[in-house]
Scaffold this motif. Structure first.
Motif: not given
Length: 162
Positions: A133-155
């Protein structure tokens, strides 16, 4: 389950892998329905809100054509992504036998690891679930942060171009 039932390690791994492959086939089929042509229609209508263009779709499709097989295999080892990767594989019309082969191998590896960890910890399997569960949550947070960074970079990229 293999320690206190009639289930065998090999049987559990095979059953889990068959289930993974069947689920992946269903998601691949959904991807076939959402092909590039349909995505273009969505982008034509909603692209300005989603900040997407037809060029973005074609670039992503070309990337998946080039790296898709490796992506399908390695994404089978990442929670959440392991299922969703089947959709872009279908969207890009990835060679179906190759998709099944790589999905089977990746799922077999992942399921084998999980079952063998379960066998090795036996009755203490609940402690491993906590770590997963901890591993999954870390992956979800990393995916969320990556998505946010991609959106910010794109904008930011769009603003520089404008």
């Amino acid at each position: 389950m293999t320690t206190y039932s009639n289930m065998t390690v090999i049987g559990v791994i095979i059953a889990a892998t068959i289930g993974s492959v069947v689920g992946a086939m269903l998601l691949y089929s959904i991807g076939l329905l959402i092909d590039v042509h349909r995505l273009e229609k969505i982008v034509d209508r909603w692209g300005k809100y989603l900040r997407l263009t037809r060029k973005d779709i074609h670039r992503a499709d070309a990337w998946f054509d080039k790296y898709g097989p490796w992506t399908v295999f390695f994404c089978r080892l990442i929670p959440l992504i392991r299922s969703l990767i089947s959709i872009p594989a279908g969207m890009s019309n990835m060679n179906f036998p190759l998709f099944i082969l790589l999905t089977t191998l990746g799922s077999l590896l992942w399921n084998g690891i999980l079952v063998m960890v379960g066998v090795s910890v036996g009755e203490n399997w609940q402690s491993i679930v906590e770590y997963m569960d901890i591993f999954s949550n870390v992956v979800y947070v990393l995916i969320g942060i990556s998505g946010l960074l991609v959106i910010l970079w794109y904008v930011r990229f769009r603003r520089k171009r404008a």
